[in-house]
Design a protein around this motif. Structure first.
Motif, PDB file in Angstrom:
ATOM      1  N   ILE A   1      45.758  68.894  10.754  1.00  0.00           N
ATOM      2  CA  ILE A   1      45.467  67.497  11.098  1.00  0.00           C
ATOM      3  C   ILE A   1      45.133  67.380  12.580  1.00  0.00           C
ATOM      4  CG2 ILE A   1      46.475  65.183  11.291  1.00  0.00           C
ATOM      5  CD1 ILE A   1      47.975  65.759   8.673  1.00  0.00           C
ATOM      6  N   ARG A   2      45.903  68.042  13.423  1.00  0.00           N
ATOM      7  CA  ARG A   2      45.624  68.004  14.858  1.00  0.00           C
ATOM      8  C   ARG A   2      44.260  68.631  15.167  1.00  0.00           C
ATOM      9  NH1 ARG A   2      49.316  71.072  19.331  1.00  0.00           N
ATOM     10  NH2 ARG A   2      48.589  72.846  18.096  1.00  0.00           N
ATOM     11  N   GLN A   3      43.942  69.733  14.511  1.00  0.00           N
ATOM     12  CA  GLN A   3      42.650  70.379  14.743  1.00  0.00           C
ATOM     13  C   GLN A   3      41.490  69.441  14.403  1.00  0.00           C
ATOM     14  OE1 GLN A   3      42.590  74.119  12.619  1.00  0.00           O
ATOM     15  NE2 GLN A   3      44.489  74.810  13.561  1.00  0.00           N
ATOM     16  N   ARG A   4      41.602  68.754  13.257  1.00  0.00           N
ATOM     17  CA  ARG A   4      40.534  67.820  12.852  1.00  0.00           C
ATOM     18  C   ARG A   4      40.444  66.645  13.827  1.00  0.00           C
ATOM     19  NH1 ARG A   4      36.993  65.176  12.435  1.00  0.00           N
ATOM     20  NH2 ARG A   4      35.827  64.388  10.625  1.00  0.00           N
ATOM     21  N   TRP A   5      41.574  66.135  14.256  1.00  0.00           N
ATOM     22  CA  TRP A   5      41.615  65.029  15.211  1.00  0.00           C
ATOM     23  C   TRP A   5      40.987  65.440  16.539  1.00  0.00           C
ATOM     24  CZ3 TRP A   5      45.865  64.177  19.089  1.00  0.00           C
ATOM     25  CH2 TRP A   5      45.788  62.916  19.689  1.00  0.00           C
ATOM     26  N   GLN A   6      41.308  66.643  16.989  1.00  0.00           N
ATOM     27  CA  GLN A   6      40.737  67.115  18.249  1.00  0.00           C
ATOM     28  C   GLN A   6      39.225  67.302  18.158  1.00  0.00           C
ATOM     29  OE1 GLN A   6      43.299  70.541  18.875  1.00  0.00           O
ATOM     30  NE2 GLN A   6      44.634  69.406  20.270  1.00  0.00           N
ATOM     31  N   ARG A   7      38.728  67.727  16.995  1.00  0.00           N
ATOM     32  CA  ARG A   7      37.285  67.875  16.821  1.00  0.00           C
ATOM     33  C   ARG A   7      36.562  66.531  16.915  1.00  0.00           C
ATOM     34  NH1 ARG A   7      38.464  71.319  12.459  1.00  0.00           N
ATOM     35  NH2 ARG A   7      37.548  69.852  10.984  1.00  0.00           N
ATOM     36  N   SER A   8      37.271  65.461  16.570  1.00  0.00           N
ATOM     37  CA  SER A   8      36.663  64.129  16.637  1.00  0.00           C
ATOM     38  C   SER A   8      36.891  63.450  17.989  1.00  0.00           C
ATOM     39  CB  SER A   8      37.215  63.239  15.513  1.00  0.00           C
ATOM     40  OG  SER A   8      38.579  62.928  15.736  1.00  0.00           O
TER      41      SER A   8
END
Length: 218
Positions: free
Chosen positions: A126-133
């Motif tokens: 979840i953090r990885q996806r959030w950081q990509r955005s």
């Protein structure tokens, strides 16, 4: 002094920027007591001395201070036994927020106007996806909840939507009008279940596929 005692120290509270001015003595005492319990548990297993601490202490773990709202959230959600040691100090985040990273693939973020004013944990996929955005600077903004188990998935709520992870659909973003319809049916725990993919265009409408159907908007 043992290595564990050196890395698990408490110092009088002074300066964590995520600390609110009105924080009560009771909260500070609970914070220190929770840390002492965690340290005592580790110390009991390893056979080392159990350090005493003042009731209004912030923590110093591995040379890094953990305190204020981030310290509260860290301790009361499991502390060192769950999240591990901090990997660095507390840092400034966008728009007056704060964050701190921890060893077990987790970060705690705080902003005074995000959610209930508490710090929230974001980690893993979840953090990885959030950081990509764009993380807190992007469309999703700050987290307004820590990671939650909901239905067959896990999710964090953010100012701009929800990021949900499941074995069925991987990690997906749900936002806008589709998010409202999904949440009206109890989200991941309800009829539609977890998201299987991202939002896409169908003619003049938007659609998103979920475990038990597709939601269209408008």
């Amino acid at each position: 002094m043992s290595r564990l005692q050196t890395s698990l120290r408490l110092i009088p509270s002074a300066i964590s920027p995520s600390r609110s001015a009105g924080r009560t003595f009771t909260t500070r005492r609970a914070l220190a007591a929770s840390v002492i319990l965690a340290v005592s548990a580790v110390g009991g297993v390893l056979g080392v001395a159990r350090p005493a601490a003042p009731a209004n202490a912030d923590m110093v773990l591995g040379g890094h201070s953990v305190g204020g709202k981030i310290g509260d959230a860290y301790v009361f959600s499991g502390g060192i036994l769950k999240w591990g040691m901090p990997t660095g100090p507390e840092h400034a985040a966008a728009k007056g927020g704060r964050f701190q990273n921890f060893k077990r693939d987790a970060s705690f973020y705080w902003h005074p106007s995000a959610g209930d004013g508490k710090a929230h944990e974001v980690g893993g996929a979840i953090r990885q996806r959030w950081q990509r955005s764009g993380a807190e600077r992007g469309a999703m903004g700050y987290p307004t909840s820590s990671e939650l188990k909901v239905g067959s998935g896990r999710l964090n709520n953010f100012q701009g939507g929800v990021i949900c992870f499941s074995d069925s659909g991987g990690v997906q973003v749900v936002r806008g009008g589709i998010l409202k319809k999904w949440q009206a049916q109890k989200g991941a725990a309800g009829y539609y279940g977890v998201p299987l993919g991202g939002e896409y265009k169908v003619g003049g409408r938007y659609a998103q596929d979920f475990l038990n159907g597709t939601i269209f908007w408008p």
